[in-house]
Scaffold this motif. Structure first.
Motif, PDB file in Angstrom:
ATOM      1  N   GLN A  46      44.843  30.702  50.550  1.00 42.26           N
ATOM      2  CA  GLN A  46      45.360  31.701  49.615  1.00 42.26           C
ATOM      3  C   GLN A  46      44.957  33.136  49.934  1.00 42.26           C
ATOM      4  O   GLN A  46      43.803  33.425  50.213  1.00 42.26           O
ATOM      5  CB  GLN A  46      44.898  31.351  48.212  1.00 42.26           C
ATOM      6  CG  GLN A  46      43.391  31.502  47.980  1.00 42.26           C
ATOM      7  CD  GLN A  46      42.534  30.542  48.784  1.00 42.26           C
ATOM      8  OE1 GLN A  46      42.811  29.353  48.801  1.00 42.26           O
ATOM      9  NE2 GLN A  46      41.484  31.037  49.446  1.00 42.26           N
ATOM     10  N   CYS A  47      45.924  34.031  49.957  1.00 43.49           N
ATOM     11  CA  CYS A  47      45.656  35.468  49.932  1.00 43.49           C
ATOM     12  C   CYS A  47      46.647  36.056  48.946  1.00 43.49           C
ATOM     13  O   CYS A  47      47.856  35.999  49.158  1.00 43.49           O
ATOM     14  CB  CYS A  47      45.825  36.107  51.305  1.00 43.49           C
ATOM     15  SG  CYS A  47      45.483  37.886  51.262  1.00 43.49           S
ATOM     16  N   MET A  48      46.134  36.609  47.863  1.00 41.63           N
ATOM     17  CA  MET A  48      46.998  37.083  46.791  1.00 41.63           C
ATOM     18  C   MET A  48      47.115  38.604  46.842  1.00 41.63           C
ATOM     19  O   MET A  48      46.118  39.308  46.955  1.00 41.63           O
ATOM     20  CB  MET A  48      46.473  36.616  45.437  1.00 41.63           C
ATOM     21  CG  MET A  48      46.442  35.094  45.333  1.00 41.63           C
ATOM     22  SD  MET A  48      45.944  34.481  43.714  1.00 41.63           S
ATOM     23  CE  MET A  48      47.354  34.934  42.725  1.00 41.63           C
ATOM     24  N   PHE A  49      48.358  39.060  46.746  1.00 38.73           N
ATOM     25  CA  PHE A  49      48.642  40.479  46.832  1.00 38.73           C
ATOM     26  C   PHE A  49      48.771  41.081  45.427  1.00 38.73           C
ATOM     27  O   PHE A  49      48.603  40.399  44.422  1.00 38.73           O
ATOM     28  CB  PHE A  49      49.875  40.701  47.701  1.00 38.73           C
ATOM     29  CG  PHE A  49      49.644  40.274  49.129  1.00 38.73           C
ATOM     30  CD1 PHE A  49      49.136  41.177  50.054  1.00 38.73           C
ATOM     31  CD2 PHE A  49      49.858  38.961  49.539  1.00 38.73           C
ATOM     32  CE1 PHE A  49      48.876  40.786  51.365  1.00 38.73           C
ATOM     33  CE2 PHE A  49      49.601  38.557  50.840  1.00 38.73           C
ATOM     34  CZ  PHE A  49      49.111  39.474  51.757  1.00 38.73           C
ATOM     35  N   HIS A  50      49.054  42.378  45.363  1.00 38.90           N
ATOM     36  CA  HIS A  50      48.887  43.144  44.129  1.00 38.90           C
ATOM     37  C   HIS A  50      49.604  42.546  42.916  1.00 38.90           C
ATOM     38  O   HIS A  50      49.009  42.411  41.838  1.00 38.90           O
ATOM     39  CB  HIS A  50      49.360  44.583  44.348  1.00 38.90           C
ATOM     40  CG  HIS A  50      49.372  45.401  43.092  1.00 38.90           C
ATOM     41  ND1 HIS A  50      48.225  45.908  42.525  1.00 38.90           N
ATOM     42  CD2 HIS A  50      50.408  45.762  42.276  1.00 38.90           C
ATOM     43  CE1 HIS A  50      48.540  46.558  41.419  1.00 38.90           C
ATOM     44  NE2 HIS A  50      49.846  46.496  41.238  1.00 38.90           N
ATOM     45  N   THR A  51      50.887  42.203  43.062  1.00 41.67           N
ATOM     46  CA  THR A  51      51.644  41.719  41.892  1.00 41.67           C
ATOM     47  C   THR A  51      51.030  40.454  41.323  1.00 41.67           C
ATOM     48  O   THR A  51      50.875  40.312  40.099  1.00 41.67           O
ATOM     49  CB  THR A  51      53.111  41.480  42.280  1.00 41.67           C
ATOM     50  OG1 THR A  51      53.689  42.719  42.723  1.00 41.67           O
ATOM     51  CG2 THR A  51      53.903  40.954  41.095  1.00 41.67           C
TER      52      THR A  51
END
Length: 411
Positions: free
Chosen positions: A47-52
């Motif tokens: 997992q790598c979660m971005f801004h939204t």
């Protein structure tokens, strides 16, 4: 009070459960493992979660690890030349930081929070026969467990699923001791290393059960030189194989990995699956219906790092659809409409991911190459990981790509 059952305790299921709790719903979550079993088990994802997606967690005030996880400020792309040097190498800057938290940490923590807030947590591996009963006792049943028997209830959508076999063999190692990239030693970044015809190596900073770590993630073309992990059972052999392949195909990444060690005995993972979109409504033998969530119904290859982001966005979309529906029945028509609302954004993720699995056309090679000289190009590509919809305007069509490049190239 409306009663809702969520089967599966991953990113989407728990985020949705915690969101529904704040809206006053009576929520039950069914998981096949306890929080302690998850925390002490094997890694589950990259997992790598971005801004939204991170904002969805902030909105629900469940971003418990934001001050502990590394703040990822950029996304780098390197393309290997035939002699294993770098033909292309650049770093795009993200408008808002990204973060990666080991799902063993997050899911265990969220499960405990859900229970502490009064949610009913049932530790039980659900079968279709169980759901037949539950569909009669709950106002709505959602299935967010993306593997096993339950997924078979959801028919494959052939029109939206161009691949029927796995397109990559996946191999993950969570490690400590990785050095910085010398080109940008003070910048935390996801590194996408493309080896044409062979596969991809992704390197990303993360937070695990023991603190700061990095994830080494190979995606190999099936049958190719990276497709060697399927029979490996020993974690040390898995890491040694990962490093040997790095030394051969991405020596610039290997140079900073000579002292790495696995974070723990559960810090490796290997597998493969076919990217698949499924029909959102699962019909039960007794006549009831359940709604599929996240990768139950839209499972993309992780080559674009969208899994946890899509799960978060699906949970947020379904939460809005449930709340807006009020006291009306959650019938099949509503279930289809709730999925269609999510698909408005999910379709762009699927299109982009499937495109990245195929050999890149000439105009895409030109765009990636231009990133080395033109900051707007590399920054726009990096921020597309947060908003894949943007790729429609410049990435897929040769004429749009040429027009965009002309617009950002100095006269």
């Amino acid at each position: 009070m409306r009663k809702i059952l969520i089967v599966g305790a991953g990113q989407s299921g728990l985020q949705l459960a915690l969101g529904l709790q704040t809206k006053g719903y009576e929520v039950t979550v069914m998981s096949n493992r306890t929080a302690d079993e998850i925390r002490g088990g094997r890694v589950m994802s990259t997992q790598c979660m971005f801004h939204t997606a991170l904002q969805h967690e902030r909105d629900l005030e469940i971003n418990f690890w934001e001050n502990q996880a590394p703040r990822i400020q950029g996304l780098g792309v390197s393309v290997a030349a035939p002699d294993s040097s770098r033909a292309i190498d650049w770093l795009g800057r993200l408008d808002g930081h990204a973060q990666s938290v080991d799902q063993r940490v997050k899911m265990a923590g969220w499960m405990e929070t859900f229970a502490q807030r009064g949610g009913q947590l049932v530790i039980h591996g659900a079968a279709v026969s169980d759901l037949d009963f539950f569909a009669r006792t709950y106002d709505l049943v959602l299935v967010s467990a993306g593997k096993g028997e339950l997924v078979s209830m959801f028919a494959r959508d052939a029109e939206r699923s161009p691949y029927d076999t796995p397109q990559r063999a996946l191999a993950v190692s969570y490690v400590t001791g990785l050095g910085p990239r010398p080109e940008h030693p003070d910048t935390e970044a996801v590194r996408c290393n493309l080896v044409p015809g062979v596969g991809e190596l992704f390197v990303m900073p993360s937070l695990t059960t023991s603190g700061r770590c990095d994830i080494l993630f190979w995606e190999g073309v099936p049958g190719g030189p990276l497709d060697v992990f399927q029979e490996i059972r020993d974690p040390a052999e898995h890491l040694a194989t990962t490093l040997a392949l790095m030394e051969k195909y991405t020596p610039w990444e290997y140079a900073r990995a000579t002292k790495v060690e696995l974070t723990d005995a559960g810090g490796t993972l290997a597998g493969r699956y076919a990217p698949t979109v499924r029909k959102p409504v699962g019909r039960l033998p007794g006549g009831g219906a359940v709604l599929g969530v996240a990768d139950v119904v839209v499972a993309n290859d992780p080559i674009t790092g969208q899994g946890s982001n899509s799960a978060s966005k699906c949970a947020a979309s379904y939460l809005a659809s449930i709340v807006e529906h009020g006291d009306r029945p959650f019938d099949e028509e509503w279930m289809q409409a709730a999925f269609d609302r999510y698909w408005q954004t999910a379709q762009h993720v699927t299109k982009w991911t499937n495109a990245m699995l195929a050999p890149p056309p000439e105009h895409v090679l030109q765009l990636i190459g231009a990133g080395g000289e033109l900051p707007p190009v590399r920054d726009r590509f990096a921020n597309g990981f947060n908003n894949p919809t943007d790729f429609e305007d410049w990435f897929y069509d040769p004429e749009k790509a040429a027009a965009y490049l002309a617009s950002v190239t100095p006269a």
